[in-house]
Motif scaffolding. Sequence first.
Motif, mmCIF file in Angstrom:
data_model
loop_
_atom_site.group_PDB
_atom_site.id
_atom_site.type_symbol
_atom_site.label_atom_id
_atom_site.label_comp_id
_atom_site.label_asym_id
_atom_site.label_seq_id
_atom_site.Cartn_x
_atom_site.Cartn_y
_atom_site.Cartn_z
ATOM 1 N N ILE A 146 12.414 41.785 104.307
ATOM 2 C CA ILE A 146 12.133 40.537 104.743
ATOM 3 C C ILE A 146 12.460 40.317 105.955
ATOM 4 O O ILE A 146 11.523 39.932 107.047
ATOM 5 C CB ILE A 146 13.703 39.757 103.783
ATOM 6 C CG1 ILE A 146 13.325 39.679 102.545
ATOM 7 C CG2 ILE A 146 13.205 38.045 104.630
ATOM 8 C CD1 ILE A 146 12.130 39.304 101.810
ATOM 9 N N TYR A 149 9.465 41.556 107.103
ATOM 10 C CA TYR A 149 8.162 40.232 106.748
ATOM 11 C C TYR A 149 8.268 39.374 107.893
ATOM 12 O O TYR A 149 7.178 39.837 108.126
ATOM 13 C CB TYR A 149 8.766 40.029 105.311
ATOM 14 C CG TYR A 149 7.825 38.852 105.172
ATOM 15 C CD1 TYR A 149 6.358 38.819 104.751
ATOM 16 C CD2 TYR A 149 8.248 37.638 105.385
ATOM 17 C CE1 TYR A 149 5.801 38.747 103.845
ATOM 18 C CE2 TYR A 149 6.929 36.803 105.116
ATOM 19 C CZ TYR A 149 5.829 36.823 104.798
ATOM 20 O OH TYR A 149 4.657 35.965 103.745
ATOM 21 N N LEU A 150 9.458 38.782 108.617
ATOM 22 C CA LEU A 150 8.950 38.244 109.114
ATOM 23 C C LEU A 150 8.821 38.554 110.964
ATOM 24 O O LEU A 150 7.949 37.279 111.337
ATOM 25 C CB LEU A 150 10.563 36.906 109.432
ATOM 26 C CG LEU A 150 11.517 36.352 107.734
ATOM 27 C CD1 LEU A 150 12.689 36.069 108.236
ATOM 28 C CD2 LEU A 150 10.465 35.189 107.282
ATOM 29 N N ASN A 153 5.388 38.343 110.631
ATOM 30 C CA ASN A 153 4.625 37.475 110.107
ATOM 31 C C ASN A 153 4.554 37.016 111.592
ATOM 32 O O ASN A 153 3.417 36.606 111.670
ATOM 33 C CB ASN A 153 5.315 36.411 109.207
ATOM 34 C CG ASN A 153 4.908 35.377 109.710
ATOM 35 O OD1 ASN A 153 3.529 34.504 108.829
ATOM 36 N ND2 ASN A 153 6.004 34.042 108.767
ATOM 37 N N LEU A 158 0.312 39.369 109.121
ATOM 38 C CA LEU A 158 0.246 39.542 107.647
ATOM 39 C C LEU A 158 -1.017 40.081 107.256
ATOM 40 O O LEU A 158 -2.564 39.161 107.912
ATOM 41 C CB LEU A 158 0.907 38.247 106.841
ATOM 42 C CG LEU A 158 2.549 38.415 107.539
ATOM 43 C CD1 LEU A 158 2.453 37.327 106.376
ATOM 44 C CD2 LEU A 158 3.161 39.598 107.106
ATOM 45 N N ILE A 238 4.951 43.023 100.181
ATOM 46 C CA ILE A 238 4.908 42.130 99.939
ATOM 47 C C ILE A 238 4.236 41.875 101.491
ATOM 48 O O ILE A 238 4.004 40.377 101.513
ATOM 49 C CB ILE A 238 6.401 41.703 101.184
ATOM 50 C CG1 ILE A 238 7.066 42.442 99.966
ATOM 51 C CG2 ILE A 238 6.396 40.998 101.734
ATOM 52 C CD1 ILE A 238 7.949 41.073 99.009
ATOM 53 N N ASN B 37 8.591 27.012 108.426
ATOM 54 C CA ASN B 37 7.283 27.260 109.294
ATOM 55 C C ASN B 37 6.527 26.215 108.290
ATOM 56 O O ASN B 37 6.244 26.614 106.900
ATOM 57 C CB ASN B 37 6.717 28.720 109.226
ATOM 58 C CG ASN B 37 5.738 28.355 110.644
ATOM 59 O OD1 ASN B 37 5.601 27.882 110.908
ATOM 60 N ND2 ASN B 37 6.215 29.750 111.363
ATOM 61 N N ALA B 98 8.679 35.091 100.169
ATOM 62 C CA ALA B 98 9.008 35.809 101.470
ATOM 63 C C ALA B 98 7.156 35.136 101.957
ATOM 64 O O ALA B 98 7.429 34.441 102.918
ATOM 65 C CB ALA B 98 8.023 37.294 101.139
ATOM 66 N N LEU B 99 6.327 34.570 101.106
ATOM 67 C CA LEU B 99 4.846 33.489 101.398
ATOM 68 C C LEU B 99 6.231 32.203 102.084
ATOM 69 O O LEU B 99 5.804 31.775 102.972
ATOM 70 C CB LEU B 99 4.889 33.301 100.098
ATOM 71 C CG LEU B 99 3.646 34.655 100.281
ATOM 72 C CD1 LEU B 99 2.801 34.278 98.482
ATOM 73 C CD2 LEU B 99 2.389 34.878 101.080
ATOM 74 N N ALA B 100 7.333 31.842 100.802
ATOM 75 C CA ALA B 100 7.560 30.617 101.680
ATOM 76 C C ALA B 100 8.612 30.526 102.585
ATOM 77 O O ALA B 100 8.732 29.989 103.817
ATOM 78 C CB ALA B 100 8.478 29.920 99.988
ATOM 79 N N ALA B 101 9.458 31.834 102.728
ATOM 80 C CA ALA B 101 10.527 32.460 104.335
ATOM 81 C C ALA B 101 9.224 32.077 104.815
ATOM 82 O O ALA B 101 9.949 31.602 106.463
ATOM 83 C CB ALA B 101 10.941 33.233 103.995
ATOM 84 N N GLY B 102 8.158 33.165 105.229
ATOM 85 C CA GLY B 102 7.138 33.044 106.252
ATOM 86 C C GLY B 102 6.686 31.512 106.674
ATOM 87 O O GLY B 102 5.688 31.833 107.567
ATOM 88 N N GLY B 103 6.248 30.634 106.118
ATOM 89 C CA GLY B 103 5.613 29.409 105.817
ATOM 90 C C GLY B 103 4.345 29.662 105.306
ATOM 91 O O GLY B 103 2.891 28.853 106.178
ATOM 92 N N ASN B 104 3.736 30.672 104.722
ATOM 93 C CA ASN B 104 2.840 30.609 104.067
ATOM 94 C C ASN B 104 2.297 30.926 102.579
ATOM 95 O O ASN B 104 1.117 31.013 101.936
ATOM 96 C CB ASN B 104 2.222 32.302 104.135
ATOM 97 C CG ASN B 104 2.583 33.141 105.617
ATOM 98 O OD1 ASN B 104 1.804 31.791 106.292
ATOM 99 N ND2 ASN B 104 3.572 33.849 105.976
ATOM 100 N N TYR C 52 22.227 33.765 101.792
ATOM 101 C CA TYR C 52 20.942 33.905 102.650
ATOM 102 C C TYR C 52 19.817 34.369 101.092
ATOM 103 O O TYR C 52 20.332 35.299 100.333
ATOM 104 C CB TYR C 52 21.085 34.793 103.033
ATOM 105 C CG TYR C 52 19.390 34.867 103.783
ATOM 106 C CD1 TYR C 52 18.730 33.685 104.033
ATOM 107 C CD2 TYR C 52 18.698 36.207 104.253
ATOM 108 C CE1 TYR C 52 17.092 33.793 104.773
ATOM 109 C CE2 TYR C 52 17.269 36.319 104.847
ATOM 110 C CZ TYR C 52 16.443 35.131 104.530
ATOM 111 O OH TYR C 52 15.521 35.374 105.165
ATOM 112 N N ILE C 54 16.620 33.790 101.109
ATOM 113 C CA ILE C 54 15.042 34.215 102.060
ATOM 114 C C ILE C 54 14.327 33.627 101.950
ATOM 115 O O ILE C 54 13.920 33.337 102.969
ATOM 116 C CB ILE C 54 14.553 35.727 100.735
ATOM 117 C CG1 ILE C 54 15.281 36.477 100.133
ATOM 118 C CG2 ILE C 54 12.973 35.683 101.010
ATOM 119 C CD1 ILE C 54 14.095 37.357 98.879
ATOM 120 N N VAL C 55 14.440 31.780 101.746
ATOM 121 C CA VAL C 55 13.650 30.914 101.935
ATOM 122 C C VAL C 55 15.155 30.114 102.431
ATOM 123 O O VAL C 55 13.527 29.264 103.487
ATOM 124 C CB VAL C 55 13.084 30.219 100.401
ATOM 125 C CG1 VAL C 55 12.685 29.162 100.325
ATOM 126 C CG2 VAL C 55 12.706 31.164 100.040
#
Lengths: 305, 444, 311
Positions: A146, A149-150, A153, A158, A238, B37, B98-104, C52, C54-55
Amino acid sequence: MAQEVMTRSTTPALRKPLTDSGARRQQLLGRTLLYTIAIVASILFMMPFAWTVFSSLKSPSELYMFPPSWLPTTPRFANYAEVFDVSPFGRWLWNSVIVAGLATFGAVLSAALTGYSFARFRYPGRDLIFLLTLGTLMLPAEVTLIPLYLLFNKAGWLDSYRPLIVPSFFGGGAFLIFMMRQFFLTLPRDLDEAARIDGAGYLRIFWQIILPLSIPALVTAAIITFIGEWNSFLFPYIILNTKEKFTIGIGIKYFQTIASNIDSIEPRENLLMAAGMMMTAPILVLFFAAQRYFVQGIAMSGIKG
Amino acid sequence: MFDKKFSRRQFLAGSSTVAAGMLLAACAVPAAAPAANTTSGGAAAPSAEGTTIIFHDRLGSHADWHKARVALFEEQNPGIKLQIDELDGAEMFAKIYALAAGGNLGDIVWTYLNTVPEHVRKGVVAPHDDLVASTGFDKSVFWPAILKALTVDGKLYAIPNHGHFGTVVYYFNKDLYEAAGATVPNPDWKSDDLVDGAKKITKAPDTWGFRAQQGSEHTPSYMRMFGGELMNEDGTKCLLGEEKSIQALKWLYDLKETHKVDPCICGDQYRENFVAGKVGAFNTTPGLVAEFSKVKDWKFKWDVTVAPLGPEGTRGSQVSGGAFGMTPPAASKHPAETFKVLQFFSTKEDGVEHVFGGAGSPGPRDDVWDDPKLATFSHIYGTIRKAYPEGPRPWYRPANARSSEFDDVMLNNLQAIWTGEIGFDAGVEQVQKLCQEVLDKDHL
Amino acid sequence: MTVTTPTARRGLGLRGREAVAGYLFLLPWLIGLLCFVIGPMVASGYFSFAKYDIVNTPEFVGLKNYQDIFTKDRLFWTSLKLTFRYAIIVVPLSLIGSLAAAMLLNQALKGTTLFRTFFFLPHLTPVAASAVLWAWMFNPDVGPINYFIRNNLGIENAPGWFRDPQWAMSGLIIMAMWGAIGGNTMLIFLAGLQGVPQELYEAASIDGAGIWTKFRNVTIPLLTPTIFFNMVLGIIGALRVFTAAFVATAGGPAYATWFYSLHIYTRAFKYFEMGYASALAWILFFIMFVFTFIQFRASRRWVYYAGEVNE
């Protein structure tokens, strides 16, 4: 060179002058035993693969017959064509060739540089950094996924291949570095010393003396890396979004789901197996082709002797 | 190396390198503070000519069906483009988070009935009530049980797409029943009939009379068949150790231990073995009817019926299905258009065609299940409606949103009983205690 | 070991130039280590002290995760025990097996190229395919293994394999050995064997050494760096065992194959408790670190390097 390879990989026992027939017989017995072991082991090792091949040629109804059967009654090569009908399989394969190829190149090259640094140079902090390097092997990838990934990002990387390729050029990971270091440590230091006395720079020694001697290790490293990249799933999954950009590692997982949904609930593992075979074929060819480098040997004798 | 002590200077130099590195890394990695984001509205840029709605769908028969419907949707809703993003089932939520955490994150996410509270907590779905009110969307056509499952703290977080009564559809091999001279399963059969038939059919080790499965989709229905419950309505008390629930567990236990008609109460490869003609009966959702019907070369006659009645004449069921939730405004810039997609995938017509399209179960509404066209596909929908006039019963979930953990703990501790790792009585006591422990944990 | 004469040429001695060169060779990895490894590790270290999901933003909770792991998590000790039990069996077996396979392939038998490929095949079988294969092979009712046990060995009460907590681990070990013996470990041994100078064998032969003596006194000592490498990696790999259990047993039945990494994965990507999973990961990290450190410490007594630089 070729001749040297031949003689080098011949067993010492063979080279021993055979004086009497007793020794000859004993040796013949030994060889027979070795062949028997090799053949039996080959059969055992081949079983899962053979099963995959045979299953990929079966019809759905043959897959779960009882008592179990190995061979299909009539081989269905159409299964292979069907794989391409239901998924962009060829595209996925090609993507993987590019990604895994570049990543492997970067990883092996930079791991060799790093391993050489750890094995041959003395500088402050070397052992600590090496310890740290080894330490990174021990943290399960799940928890760094994760954050990575960030990071990618933030970098706007990505859905591109950069996260899968670029990091490889920065060291190639602790496993390869450790492996290259261990290998370089076994090379006698006199090799470098001799070259240095002749006035060669560090990079030239590395490039012209060390690397050519390390071909078996480099090829091994490349194969291990390539297979790992070829099969990797979670990280590319991912990172990549667009289906057409998928690598084969994700593709095969998708195929698993797709295969069970193609206009029948019948077992369609035959398609999965066909897909699996096509996924494996490139690495199999690669492995087979790379083999000759395994026996190239380190011609240390020539230099040292 | 390592076999000597580092010199002080080496240590200082090394550790300062490391410290500097960590500092650098800490700056470079935004991970420690994943800001909400809000820069992009989806994984792909909206096309110039209209609004693009991104739907994070579940790969497989469902997404295939949705893709087949895109053209119709776009024709009915000019100016809106629908993009189906197919995610692999097992890691679907990992990818969505993961998409949500990255704002995607896109506009719509798939949700299951047991994951709604988790999705709400993580903020990947938003309340739909305002849009329901402003568009005059009639939600009363859906089963109350499914709406209840999609509601958290009084707010509706998703619109139902398909649904069913749980794993109460019993698929059976008619030829095996007839050959064994057993009573063929029928809507009025009882739990004892199931055991009798299975006993006659079983020829261990390759042919088994019944294959029961376990998990939060299955277990509550077995419990309810005997008048028991898995947990209370609030999801705070585990009820596995109550008398009626134990009866249900004992019934399952006896299938393997006493009657020896099920090899494991685990259902491994039940589908493959059923297709191969080695299983008398098994139960799952009605989704498989649609898929089984497409197979042409069956080697035997198969049919379906509803779950048997318990000893006291009660039937078990538990609502289940899939629903689609709109993401919060931060992710979805076009709530009105997004809602049109949700509406499109919840109509009566869609609910019926869903089955014919091979996607699985019908829409979760009575008018779909009573539809004459659906009856031409299989009798099972009508049979279920007749057997359960009151509709499907609710899905009780852990109040702390720890559905997956509860399921794992229950599954493994029940396996300990089925496999004889622990005696029945002690095992029940243990599974009750450990499941309660999960319910007592803090909110996820 | 080598003589380095400190020539103070142009202010930078030989030692100094060596250090600079060493750092330059190291530079790519240093950057990679910081950006792609240590950065994420630091982040996960922070998560281990946080709640945590993740979101949402991580919420600092101090030592709570660690406290919960040691006091409340029933599966922590279970999974640790199972993982060690697995490692104790698999590591020696696969080391010996791989070395034997590598030596066999180093005997210049005719067809070695083919044998080598055959040995490597299990490693090349895609996980997706081998998962289906093994589920079928080990199926207690209709699988070929039990078919063989019942019909050819005449044993009626065949094992339940992945259905039986008593047998599930054995099934996984068989599965693992199949893939491991001819896999990467064997390749690395092969590369190592290629590095053993042939004339040492010849010298030993002249001294009248037999096969065993040559193996014991030439092969093994010269192979120690490779053995050491494979052992360290083997232990780390075994302690991180995941895939086999993930695809074949899902940790069951009755937690019989609930390995530590599966526990981490479950917490991270099934329950999405990334903070808690990070804490679990750091505990494993610590355990493996101690193990590896001990191995390095002990290695000086048995590992022989031809070209090592020490001071």
